[in-house]
Design an enzyme around this catalytic site. Structure first.
Site, PDB file in Angstrom:
ATOM      1  N   TRP A 327      37.092 -23.264   6.049  1.00 16.36           N
ATOM      2  CA  TRP A 327      37.904 -22.370   6.850  1.00 16.36           C
ATOM      3  C   TRP A 327      36.946 -21.518   7.750  1.00 16.36           C
ATOM      4  O   TRP A 327      37.201 -21.007   8.805  1.00 16.36           O
ATOM      5  CB  TRP A 327      38.648 -21.693   6.067  1.00 16.36           C
ATOM      6  N   HIS A 328      35.853 -21.350   7.312  1.00 16.55           N
ATOM      7  CA  HIS A 328      34.955 -20.334   7.958  1.00 16.55           C
ATOM      8  C   HIS A 328      34.375 -20.934   9.228  1.00 16.55           C
ATOM      9  O   HIS A 328      33.758 -20.341  10.210  1.00 16.55           O
ATOM     10  CB  HIS A 328      33.760 -19.949   7.185  1.00 16.55           C
ATOM     11  N   GLY A 329      34.273 -22.281   9.258  1.00 15.85           N
ATOM     12  CA  GLY A 329      33.740 -23.069  10.129  1.00 15.85           C
ATOM     13  C   GLY A 329      33.397 -24.524   9.870  1.00 15.85           C
ATOM     14  O   GLY A 329      33.104 -24.914   8.769  1.00 15.85           O
ATOM     15  N   TYR A 466      32.708 -11.721  11.323  1.00 14.91           N
ATOM     16  CA  TYR A 466      33.963 -12.474  11.192  1.00 14.91           C
ATOM     17  C   TYR A 466      34.793 -12.751  12.477  1.00 14.91           C
ATOM     18  O   TYR A 466      35.691 -13.329  12.176  1.00 14.91           O
ATOM     19  CB  TYR A 466      34.909 -11.738  10.000  1.00 14.91           C
ATOM     20  N   PHE A 469      35.081 -16.397  13.042  1.00 12.00           N
ATOM     21  CA  PHE A 469      35.937 -17.420  12.053  1.00 12.00           C
ATOM     22  C   PHE A 469      37.435 -17.106  12.623  1.00 12.00           C
ATOM     23  O   PHE A 469      38.319 -17.632  11.943  1.00 12.00           O
ATOM     24  CB  PHE A 469      35.970 -16.808  10.910  1.00 12.00           C
TER      25      PHE A 469
END
Lengths: 469, 326
Positions: A327-329, A466, A469
């Site tokens: 989900w973060h990348g 963040y 993201f």
């Protein structure tokens, strides 16, 4: 990204205007709703107005899907609408976030088996906050499907998704947390100014005095070139990043929650002294709480949670954390970050079942948990796997450590130690602040703004971590 | 400092507005110089005009009354860059661009040995980060000790925001490098004032002034020829307007490098992909996504291309690099 970053002149001016108009229009919901929506779209579209189109598209699709789910008597139709909405949301996320990574990985794979590099490499701009508003949209349609919330009007869903304090970096708000508040006008005589102002000021200090200072003086120089630094500096950079990311992200959400409070709305808590955690499970109850509860409610439990036996539980934990990492990348570093957390949580669960009755001393449990979290942060922060392994290898290197100064050590230790301060101390500080005369409060907060700006100096406030993201 | 819901303390919205206005007023008054800098760093447009129209008179007033003093003290406490000291960036003679006789002589610089490595300082704007990191990887670590400091969003046309001349002097005094690589120019689309007249980047006067400013900083970084300075202006850009500005900058830097002893112009504008912009470059036979989404910055993988050109330029001064550069 000046307009979407809270500690900027443009945002300060924007917020003062929105604050005045929002409270002036509050008794007139028909005027307030379009106003706050337009204000949120202006905030989001400041850098690129096309992002607003994307947000509006997401709102329209999810509103229609939720209405179909709510109104259709047919279970099949309801399920199809849910699947269509989730497919749309994930498709949006994958296109902007993962497509170029996927294409380049395929290209490399084809090249490695001698088929050349036939696929076009792409450069796709990632709209800020897309991961947050997409997850929020998914939670809304799923909640409507599960009957946990009522399908809302287009205007309400639009505000739920776009409300500017939480739009670009959370907290991830669930429909039943914000929609009921939107239905009742707030009371202008009772603004929760104590916690609101305190959170904004605290978040500002966390970001400017701690996070940016640590990034500039120790974290960035060492992670940029690990082999030129001693083991002590490398360790300080790892601990420093743990402190930096906490102050950066929780500083942002503190400000987001504080700004929403000043407008009369309560957003969910997102951090609860995470570095006091005594286990990884405990850590995830304290760190980015709205993401971990999203992963639990919409991924871990639907996968079966812990209801299908021990092996399935470990698999579900691992899958949830790996997807949480992704989900973060789209990068292997995030996959390993999720894998470390998933693996450690599985080992914890296995250990609890295997050695029932054994209680580890709290200090040892804290020490292990903190260092597993720090180990995972090395992968999270590194631009690639090689850098991450270089960092870990460099921990045992000798040499001088000019970057590890007393102020840097103090900032790192203070960030962790301050989490042990009891909540009632901060409440007393809040009380002290809000019971001063208006002029004294203004002067005190103004002085803190001056100090914070001096701390960041001519470099300006760095973008929040963040935001990417 | 986590949110709590017990014992909520409330105020009326009007009082909260009072607190915010006083706090922002205090911050603006004591931080007026920072407000001017923030305004200067914004894109041209109404927001910038509004911020500067408020910040500049406020800064004049705050300076006259002495409201700068607390901020200057805080800057010292946080070891921030001093804003005092005379700067030639904002005004000076173009005589600095005259061809220098010392430039004609072959310059010899300290050569690295395993006992004494070359202390290389890589700096500049955000483009310097990846280029510096890749160059660090390329250079033999037993002969070159590299440090990289990227100052994001800075340039030579906006010294009120960040003064590269003052910074160059401070960095040289603090680090004593044996060689410098300067990667800069992506933020230099601002008009420049010459003798009270403003010139845009599309004018010959702008190019001349940019060359003069470049020469000023080159001189300080090179301490007048005692160390080599490899100056890397921007590559081609996806945006045609930026591309024109970058072309002009490259000509200006070439002119400055001809005049300043020890200065080397590293051309990544016309050499990479024959001067045509492309997201993708072929490096070692592989297609590489070489640029970031903004169409200006190199990706980490793409930064190999400019870093190799810098390496080649360095090889002309450092014998130890010659074999590797061929």
């Amino acid at each position: 990204m000046p307009a979407v970053s809270f500690p900027t002149i443009e945002f300060a001016a924007f917020f003062v205007v929105v604050f005045i108009l929002s409270w002036a229009l509050m008794p007139h919901p028909r005027a307030w709703r379009p106003f706050i929506l337009v204000a949120s779209y202006v905030f989001y579209g400041w850098i690129d107005w096309r992002w607003v189109l994307l947000l509006v598209g997401s709102t329209l699709v999810n509103t229609v899907a939720a209405q179909v789910i709510a109104r259709s008597p047919s279970q099949t139709a309801r399920k199809r609408a849910l699947i269509a909405a989730i497919a749309f949301d994930l498709g949006l996320l994958c296109t902007f976030k993962y497509l170029s990574f996927f294409v380049s990985q395929c290209d490399d794979a084809l090249d490695s088996i001698g088929l050349g590099s036939p696929l076009p490499l792409m450069q796709i701009v990632l709209p800020i906050g897309i991961s947050f508003f997409t997850f929020q949209a998914i939670s809304y349609v799923v909640d409507v499907y599960r009957g946990e919330t009522r399908a809302a009007s287009l205007g309400d869903v639009a505000i739920l998704q776009a409300f500017f304090p939480h739009l670009v970096a959370g907290p991830i708000v669930r429909a039943n947390e914000l929609l009921p508040q939107l239905r009742t006008p707030r009371d202008p005589r009772a603004v929760l100014a104590g916690p609101g102002l305190f959170l904004i000021v605290g978040g500002f200090i966390k970001k400017t005095v701690v996070a940016d200072e640590l990034a500039r003086k120790i974290v960035d120089p060492v992670f940029n070139d690990p082999s030129s630094h001693s083991g002590l500096e490398t360790l300080a950079a790892i601990y420093g990043f743990a402190a930096q990311i906490y102050c950066d992200f929780s500083g942002y959400t503190d400000m987001a929650i504080g700004l929403a409070l000043l407008l009369g709305y309560q957003l969910p808590q997102n951090f609860n002294r995470p570095y006091l955690a005594l286990s990884l499970q405990d850590f995830w109850r304290r760190w980015h709480m709205t993401l971990s509860r999203w992963l639990r409610d919409y991924l871990y439990i639907p996968l079966g949670g812990n209801r299908k036996g021990r092996a399935a539980t470990y698999r579900n934990i691992m899958l949830t954390m790996l997807l949480g990492g992704l989900w973060h990348g789209a990068a292997w570093t995030f996959v390993i970050w999720g894998g470390i957390h998933g693996g450690a949580m599985s080992i914890e669960r296995w250990g609890r079942a295997r050695f029932q009755g054994f209680r580890m001393p709290a200090w040892l449990a804290w020490l292990i948990t903190f260092h597993v979290v720090c180990l995972a942060w090395v992968f999270f922060r590194s631009p690639d796997l090689r850098t991450a392994f270089d960092m870990l290898g460099q921990v045992f290197a000798g040499g001088p450590s000019p970057l590890l100064t007393l102020p840097i050590a103090f900032l790192i230790v203070a960030t962790v130690a301050l989490q042990a301060v009891r909540g009632d101390f901060w409440e007393r500080a809040e009380t002290w602040l809000v019971t001063r005369p208006v002029v004294a409060q203004g002067i005190a907060i103004g002085a803190i703004l001056v100090i914070g700006d001096a701390a960041v100096g001519q470099n300006g406030v760095a973008p929040f971590i963040y935001f990417q993201f | 400092m986590e949110p709590r819901r017990r014992h909520p303390l409330t105020m009326a919205a009007g009082q909260v507005l009072g607190v915010m206005v006083i706090a922002l007023g205090i911050a603006a008054l004591f931080n007026s110089a920072a407000m001017v800098r923030a305004g200067e760093s914004m894109k041209r447009g109404n927001t910038r005009d509004i911020v500067l129209s408020i910040a500049r008179p406020l800064d004049d007033f705050a300076g006259a009354v002495g409201f700068h003093l607390p901020r200057d003290g805080l800057d010292k406490a946080f070891s921030q860059q001093s804003k005092t000291g005379r700067s030639r960036l904002e005004g000076g003679s173009t005589a600095i661009l005259r061809a220098n006789k010392r430039k004609q002589r072959r310059q010899g610089f300290f050569q690295p040995t395993r006992q004494h490595e070359v202390n290389l300082f890589v700096t500049g704007d955000s483009e310097a980060q990846f280029v510096g990191e890749v160059l660090t990887d390329m250079l033999p670590s037993d002969l070159f000790d590299v440090s990289v400091v990227a100052r994001n969003a800075t340039g030579l046309t906006n010294p009120e925001f960040f003064n590269w001349e003052i910074n160059a002097r401070q960095e040289i005094a603090a680090r004593h490098p044996d060689a410098v690589v300067m990667v800069i120019g992506g933020n230099d689309g601002f008009n420049v004032a010459v003798n009270g007249q403003l010139y845009g980047p599309d004018t010959p006067q702008w190019q001349l002034e940019y060359a003069r400013r470049t020469a000023v900083v080159m001189q300080d970084l090179g301490s007048n020829g005692t160390r080599p300075v490899y100056w890397v202006p921007p590559p081609t850009a996806r945006d045609t307007e930026f591309n024109k500005i970058f072309a002009s900058q490259n000509k200006a830097v070439e002119q400055a490098a001809r005049a300043v002893p020890g200065a080397r112009y590293v051309d990544i504008y016309s050499t990479l992909n024959h001067g045509r912009y492309s997201d993708v470059l072929k490096i070692d036979g592989d297609k590489v996504l070489a640029r970031q989404a903004d169409g200006i910055h190199f990706s980490r993988a793409g930064a190999v291309a400019p870093a190799r050109l810098i390496f080649r330029a360095m090889a002309k001064d450092y014998e130890a690099l010659r074999d590797a550069s061929n």
